[in-house]
Design a protein around this motif. Structure first.
Motif, PDB file in Angstrom:
ATOM      1  N   ASP A  72       0.808  -1.213   0.000  1.00 10.14           N
ATOM      2  CA  ASP A  72       0.000   0.000   0.000  1.00 10.14           C
ATOM      3  C   ASP A  72       0.845   1.269   0.000  1.00 10.14           C
ATOM      4  O   ASP A  72       0.305   2.383  -0.019  1.00 10.14           O
ATOM      5  N   THR A  73       2.176   1.125   0.007  1.00 13.23           N
ATOM      6  CA  THR A  73       3.054   2.300  -0.070  1.00 13.23           C
ATOM      7  C   THR A  73       4.150   2.165  -1.124  1.00 13.23           C
ATOM      8  O   THR A  73       4.955   3.080  -1.296  1.00 13.23           O
ATOM      9  N   LYS A  74       4.213   1.029  -1.804  1.00 12.43           N
ATOM     10  CA  LYS A  74       5.336   0.797  -2.712  1.00 12.43           C
ATOM     11  C   LYS A  74       4.846   0.159  -4.006  1.00 12.43           C
ATOM     12  O   LYS A  74       3.935  -0.664  -4.005  1.00 12.43           O
ATOM     13  N   PHE A  75       5.478   0.543  -5.128  1.00 12.24           N
ATOM     14  CA  PHE A  75       5.126  -0.018  -6.425  1.00 12.24           C
ATOM     15  C   PHE A  75       6.384  -0.136  -7.278  1.00 12.24           C
ATOM     16  O   PHE A  75       7.432   0.460  -6.978  1.00 12.24           O
ATOM     17  N   VAL A  76       6.280  -0.947  -8.337  1.00 13.41           N
ATOM     18  CA  VAL A  76       7.366  -1.077  -9.292  1.00 13.41           C
ATOM     19  C   VAL A  76       6.899  -0.489 -10.616  1.00 13.41           C
ATOM     20  O   VAL A  76       5.757  -0.685 -11.025  1.00 13.41           O
ATOM     21  N   MET A  77       7.781   0.272 -11.253  1.00  9.60           N
ATOM     22  CA  MET A  77       7.502   0.837 -12.567  1.00  9.60           C
ATOM     23  C   MET A  77       8.544   0.328 -13.553  1.00  9.60           C
ATOM     24  O   MET A  77       9.743   0.331 -13.266  1.00  9.60           O
ATOM     25  N   THR A  78       8.084  -0.147 -14.702  1.00  9.56           N
ATOM     26  CA  THR A  78       8.984  -0.524 -15.789  1.00  9.56           C
ATOM     27  C   THR A  78       8.790   0.465 -16.931  1.00  9.56           C
ATOM     28  O   THR A  78       7.685   0.977 -17.142  1.00  9.56           O
ATOM     29  N   TYR A  79       9.846   0.699 -17.682  1.00 11.42           N
ATOM     30  CA  TYR A  79       9.796   1.734 -18.708  1.00 11.42           C
ATOM     31  C   TYR A  79      11.028   1.621 -19.595  1.00 11.42           C
ATOM     32  O   TYR A  79      11.955   0.858 -19.299  1.00 11.42           O
ATOM     33  N   ASP A  80      11.041   2.387 -20.660  1.00 10.25           N
ATOM     34  CA  ASP A  80      12.229   2.491 -21.501  1.00 10.25           C
ATOM     35  C   ASP A  80      13.008   3.727 -21.102  1.00 10.25           C
ATOM     36  O   ASP A  80      12.466   4.842 -21.091  1.00 10.25           O
ATOM     37  N   GLU A  81      14.268   3.510 -20.742  1.00 10.46           N
ATOM     38  CA  GLU A  81      15.144   4.591 -20.318  1.00 10.46           C
ATOM     39  C   GLU A  81      15.899   5.132 -21.527  1.00 10.46           C
ATOM     40  O   GLU A  81      16.457   4.368 -22.324  1.00 10.46           O
ATOM     41  N   GLU A  82      15.893   6.453 -21.671  1.00 11.95           N
ATOM     42  CA  GLU A  82      16.589   7.070 -22.793  1.00 11.95           C
ATOM     43  C   GLU A  82      18.096   6.838 -22.658  1.00 11.95           C
ATOM     44  O   GLU A  82      18.689   7.103 -21.620  1.00 11.95           O
ATOM     45  N   GLY A  83      18.709   6.309 -23.738  1.00 13.85           N
ATOM     46  CA  GLY A  83      20.134   6.036 -23.720  1.00 13.85           C
ATOM     47  C   GLY A  83      20.961   7.228 -24.163  1.00 13.85           C
ATOM     48  O   GLY A  83      20.447   8.216 -24.702  1.00 13.85           O
ATOM     49  N   LEU A  84      22.257   7.175 -23.958  1.00 14.70           N
ATOM     50  CA  LEU A  84      23.174   8.220 -24.367  1.00 14.70           C
ATOM     51  C   LEU A  84      23.427   8.096 -25.861  1.00 14.70           C
ATOM     52  O   LEU A  84      23.974   7.098 -26.328  1.00 14.70           O
ATOM     53  N   LEU A  85      22.974   9.080 -26.619  1.00 16.52           N
ATOM     54  CA  LEU A  85      23.145   9.180 -28.067  1.00 16.52           C
ATOM     55  C   LEU A  85      22.284   8.182 -28.834  1.00 16.52           C
ATOM     56  O   LEU A  85      21.707   8.514 -29.859  1.00 16.52           O
ATOM     57  N   VAL A  86      22.212   6.939 -28.396  1.00 14.64           N
ATOM     58  CA  VAL A  86      21.548   5.915 -29.202  1.00 14.64           C
ATOM     59  C   VAL A  86      20.583   5.091 -28.358  1.00 14.64           C
ATOM     60  O   VAL A  86      20.949   4.587 -27.304  1.00 14.64           O
ATOM     61  N   GLY A  87      19.329   4.975 -28.824  1.00 19.33           N
ATOM     62  CA  GLY A  87      18.408   3.953 -28.342  1.00 19.33           C
ATOM     63  C   GLY A  87      17.850   4.144 -26.943  1.00 19.33           C
ATOM     64  O   GLY A  87      18.053   5.153 -26.279  1.00 19.33           O
ATOM     65  N   TYR A  88      17.127   3.115 -26.534  1.00 17.60           N
ATOM     66  CA  TYR A  88      16.490   3.067 -25.229  1.00 17.60           C
ATOM     67  C   TYR A  88      16.863   1.755 -24.539  1.00 17.60           C
ATOM     68  O   TYR A  88      17.212   0.780 -25.190  1.00 17.60           O
ATOM     69  N   TYR A  89      16.757   1.762 -23.207  1.00 18.89           N
ATOM     70  CA  TYR A  89      17.088   0.579 -22.426  1.00 18.89           C
ATOM     71  C   TYR A  89      15.907   0.243 -21.524  1.00 18.89           C
ATOM     72  O   TYR A  89      15.431   1.099 -20.772  1.00 18.89           O
ATOM     73  N   PRO A  90      15.406  -1.002 -21.578  1.00 25.49           N
ATOM     74  CA  PRO A  90      14.332  -1.375 -20.652  1.00 25.49           C
ATOM     75  C   PRO A  90      14.847  -1.365 -19.215  1.00 25.49           C
ATOM     76  O   PRO A  90      15.887  -1.948 -18.913  1.00 25.49           O
ATOM     77  N   SER A  91      14.115  -0.680 -18.355  1.00 20.38           N
ATOM     78  CA  SER A  91      14.555  -0.490 -16.976  1.00 20.38           C
ATOM     79  C   SER A  91      13.369  -0.599 -16.031  1.00 20.38           C
ATOM     80  O   SER A  91      12.213  -0.599 -16.455  1.00 20.38           O
ATOM     81  N   ALA A  92      13.675  -0.678 -14.751  1.00 23.15           N
ATOM     82  CA  ALA A  92      12.656  -0.689 -13.708  1.00 23.15           C
ATOM     83  C   ALA A  92      13.151   0.122 -12.530  1.00 23.15           C
ATOM     84  O   ALA A  92      14.361   0.281 -12.325  1.00 23.15           O
ATOM     85  N   ALA A  93      12.206   0.652 -11.766  1.00 20.61           N
ATOM     86  CA  ALA A  93      12.542   1.403 -10.558  1.00 20.61           C
ATOM     87  C   ALA A  93      11.439   1.197  -9.537  1.00 20.61           C
ATOM     88  O   ALA A  93      10.274   0.989  -9.892  1.00 20.61           O
ATOM     89  N   ILE A  94      11.804   1.254  -8.266  1.00 20.65           N
ATOM     90  CA  ILE A  94      10.853   1.132  -7.168  1.00 20.65           C
ATOM     91  C   ILE A  94      10.433   2.524  -6.727  1.00 20.65           C
ATOM     92  O   ILE A  94      11.270   3.408  -6.530  1.00 20.65           O
ATOM     93  N   GLY A  95       9.128   2.718  -6.596  1.00 19.76           N
ATOM     94  CA  GLY A  95       8.594   3.973  -6.078  1.00 19.76           C
ATOM     95  C   GLY A  95       7.961   3.753  -4.719  1.00 19.76           C
ATOM     96  O   GLY A  95       7.298   2.733  -4.482  1.00 19.76           O
ATOM     97  N   GLU A  96       8.187   4.692  -3.815  1.00 17.77           N
ATOM     98  CA  GLU A  96       7.604   4.610  -2.474  1.00 17.77           C
ATOM     99  C   GLU A  96       6.784   5.874  -2.215  1.00 17.77           C
ATOM    100  O   GLU A  96       7.229   6.983  -2.506  1.00 17.77           O
TER     101      GLU A  96
END
Length: 476
Positions: A258-282
Motif C-alpha cells: 500500500d506504499t510501494k510499487f514497481v515501474m517498468t519503462y524504456d530509459e533514454e540512452g546516451l546518443l543511441v536507443g532506449y534501455y528497458p529499466s525498472a525502478a521502485i517507487g515509495e
C-alpha cells in the motif's frame, strides 16, 4: 578549422556509439544451465521455427539470445498445464481499441475501452462470470469525447478508477466509477495534466489511494507521476513530479504494497536507443520517492506484475524475468525467451504462477497465452495456447483466482469487436441435461477438462421420476 575538427570529433563519437550499440549483445544473457536433450519433436520444431522467424524478420539475433531460447525450451513441458477455454463473448459489437480490464471480484470485472463505433467515446461495461460463461451489463460512457490511452484499476469490489487522455479538451483526466450489480455511476472528471498523452497507466495502492504515470508533453515527453487520494467519488491530487531518471515510453506499474510499487519503462540512452529499466517507487502521503533505475533484459518493456511484496515478473520484447526487491534495490534472475509479440499483458495467479497473454507474431498475430511458474528467480514457461485464431490486439489479462483467468482484446477476425474469453488451468466439469433418457440408458452431456494424471474417469448419473415409476439407480 577548429569548427570542422569539433564536428569531426562529434561524428566519430556518434559512429563509435552506433558501432558499440550494434556490436554489443542486446541482452545480458546468462549461460544456460541445460540444453535441450529431449526428443520431443513438437518442442524442437517450435524451437527451430522461433529462431528462423527472428532471423527472417531481419531484426537480428545474438548468441546470448540463442542460449536463452534453448534454455527456455529446456524447461517447457516440465509441469505443463493446459487451459480449457470458455466461449469468446463480445462486450462491444463495434470496432474497439485501448482495452483495459480489471477484476472486481472472482466473479465480476470491469472492462474499459475506446468505442470507435460511438465517436471514440470512453466507455465501460461490467462483466459477470458464471463458470466459464461471461454476461455483460449495459455500456456506460465516462467521456463523451475522443478518448485514448485508457487504464483502469480496482479500488474495491464496487469501485474503480479510470485514467485517460481526453482529446476533446487535450487534458489527462481521472474519474471514479461506482458499481451496483452491473450498473455504473460516475463521479466528476478530475484533470491532473494540461496536455494529452499517448501513454498512461494507473495502479491502486489501497481503496483510497492510487498512482498515475503518463508521458508528459509538458515535461519534454518524460514520464510524470502523481498520487490521487479518493473520498467517495472525489479525487484529490498531490503535486505532479518527475518519474525515474530518463524514464520515457512503454511503461507499466504494479503495486507491491500500500506504499510501494514497481515501474517498468524504456530509459533514454546516451546518443543511441532506449534501455528497458525498472525502478521502485515509495509513497508517503502524496509524495513519491524513486530508487535508482535498474536495467533489465530485452529491447523494450511491455508489462510488469507483482507476485508478492518483494517479487515481480517483467515481460519485455522477447524476454521475461523475475525481479526481487530489497528496499529500493532490484536484483534480477535469469531471463527466459518469449516469442515475438506485442500487446503483452501479465496476470498473477498466485505468488509463484502467472499467465502471459500476447499477440503472437510467430503465428500471424493470433491471441496467445503462456503459463509461467516461478521458483526463486527462475521461470518455467509452458507451451503457446491460442485463445483467438485471428489477429488480436489491445490485449489485457486478469486473474479471477489461482486457476482461472480472463483475457479481453480486439478481435480483428470479427470486425475489430471488443471481446473477452475465460481460461481455466484447473480441472473443470461442465454438466448439461441428459437426453434420450430411457428406462435403462441415457445420453450424458457435458465436458471434462484437464483431469490431471487420472488414467480413467468414471461418470454416472441417477435417473428416475418423482412418482417413482422408475426407481432411482446409477448408470455408469
Amino acid at each position: 578549422m577548429r569548427k570542422y575538427g569539433l564536428l569531426l570529433l562529434v561524428l566519430l563519437i556518434m559512429a563509435a556509439a552506433v558501432y558499440w550499440r550494434a556490436s554489443t549483445p542486446l541482452i545480458h544473457a546468462e549461460e544456460p544451465d541445460d540444453i535441450v536433450t529431449s526428443g520431443d519433436a513438437d518442442i524442437l520444431d517450435s524451437l527451430k521455427q522461433d529462431i528462423h522467424d527472428i532471423v527472417a524478420s531481419g531484426t537480428g539475433i545474438t548468441a546470448g539470445e540463442v542460449a536463452d531460447i534453448l534454455d527456455s525450451y529446456a524447461g517447457e513441458g516440465a509441469s505443463e498445464k493446459t487451459p480449457a477455454w470458455g466461449v469468446e463473448t463480445v462486450f462491444n459489437a463495434a470496432p474497439t481499441s485501448d482495452v483495459s480490464v480489471v477484476a472486481l471480484s472472482n466473479t465480476k470485472f470491469v472492462v474499459v475501452y475506446r468505442d470507435l463505433g460511438n465517436s471514440k467515446y470512453g466507455t465501460a461495461v461490467i462483466g459477470s462470470v458464471t463458470g466459464m460463461t461471461i454476461t455483460y451489463g449495459s455500456e456506460y460512457v465516462f467521456n463523451t469525447a475522443d478518448t485514448e490511452a485508457i487504464s483502469v484499476d480496482a479500488l474495491s469490489d464496487s469501485k474503480f478508477v479510470v485514467v485517460y487522455s481526453d482529446n476533446g479538451s487535450d487534458e489527462v483526466v481521472a474519474i471514479i466509477g461506482e458499481v451496483s450489480g452491473t450498473n455504473i455511476t460516475y463521479g466528476s472528471e478530475y484533470i491532473f495534466g494540461d496536455y494529452p498523452s499517448s501513454y498512461i497507466c494507473v495502479t491502486a495502492l489501497s481503496d483510497t489511494k492510487f498512482v498515475v504515470a503518463w508521458e508528459n508533453y509538458d515535461f519534454f515527453f518524460y514520464i510524470s507521476v502523481i498520487v490521487g487520494e479518493v473520498s467517495g467519488s472525489v479525487i484529490d491530487f498531490g503535486d505532479v513530479d518527475w518519474g525515474p531518471d530518463l524514464a520515457m515510453i512503454f511503461f507499466s506499474m504494479s503495486a507491491l504494497s500500500d506504499t510501494k510499487f514497481v515501474m517498468t519503462y524504456d530509459e533514454e540512452g546516451l546518443l543511441v536507443g532506449y534501455y528497458p529499466s525498472a525502478a521502485i517507487g515509495e509513497v508517503s502521503g502524496t509524495t513519491i520517492t524513486f530508487g535508482e533505475p535498474s536495467r533489465t533484459y530485452g529491447y523494450s518493456t511491455a508489462d510488469v506484475e507483482a507476485l508478492s511484496e518483494n517479487k515481480f515478473v517483467i515481460a519485455s520484447f522477447r524476454q521475461a524475468t523475475i525481479g526481487e526487491v530489497s528496499g529500493f534495490s532490484i536484483e534480477y534472475g535469469p531471463s527466459i525467451y518469449v516469442p515475438d509479440g506485442s500487446s503483452t499483458s501479465l496476470a498473477a495467479l498466485s505468488n509463484t504462477e502467472f499467465i502471459l497473454a500476447f499477440s503472437n507474431y510467430n503465428s500471424t498475430k493470433y491471441g496467445t497465452v503462456k503459463f509461467g511458474e516461478v521458483s526463486g528467480t527462475n521461470i518455467t514457461l509452458g507451451s503457446n495456447y491460442v485463445f483467438n485464431p485471428a489477429t488480436t490486439t489491445y490485449v489485457s489479462a486478469l486473474a479471477l483466482w489461482d486457476t482461472r483467468f480472463l483475457v479481453a482484446y480486439r478481435d480483428e477476425g470479427n470486425s475489430n469487436y471488443g471481446t473477452a474469453i475465460i481460461g481455466d488451468l484447473g480441472s473443470v466439469i461442465e454438466t448439461l441435461p441428459a437426453d434420450s433418457v430411457g428406462t435403462s440408458t441415457a445420453t450424458l452431456n457435458g465436458t471434462l477438462y484437464d483431469m490431471g494424471t487420472a488414467c480413467s474417469v468414471a461418470v454416472s448419473f441417477e435417473y428416475g421420476t418423482v412418482s417413482g415409476s422408475y426407481p432411482y439407480s446409477a448408470i455408469a
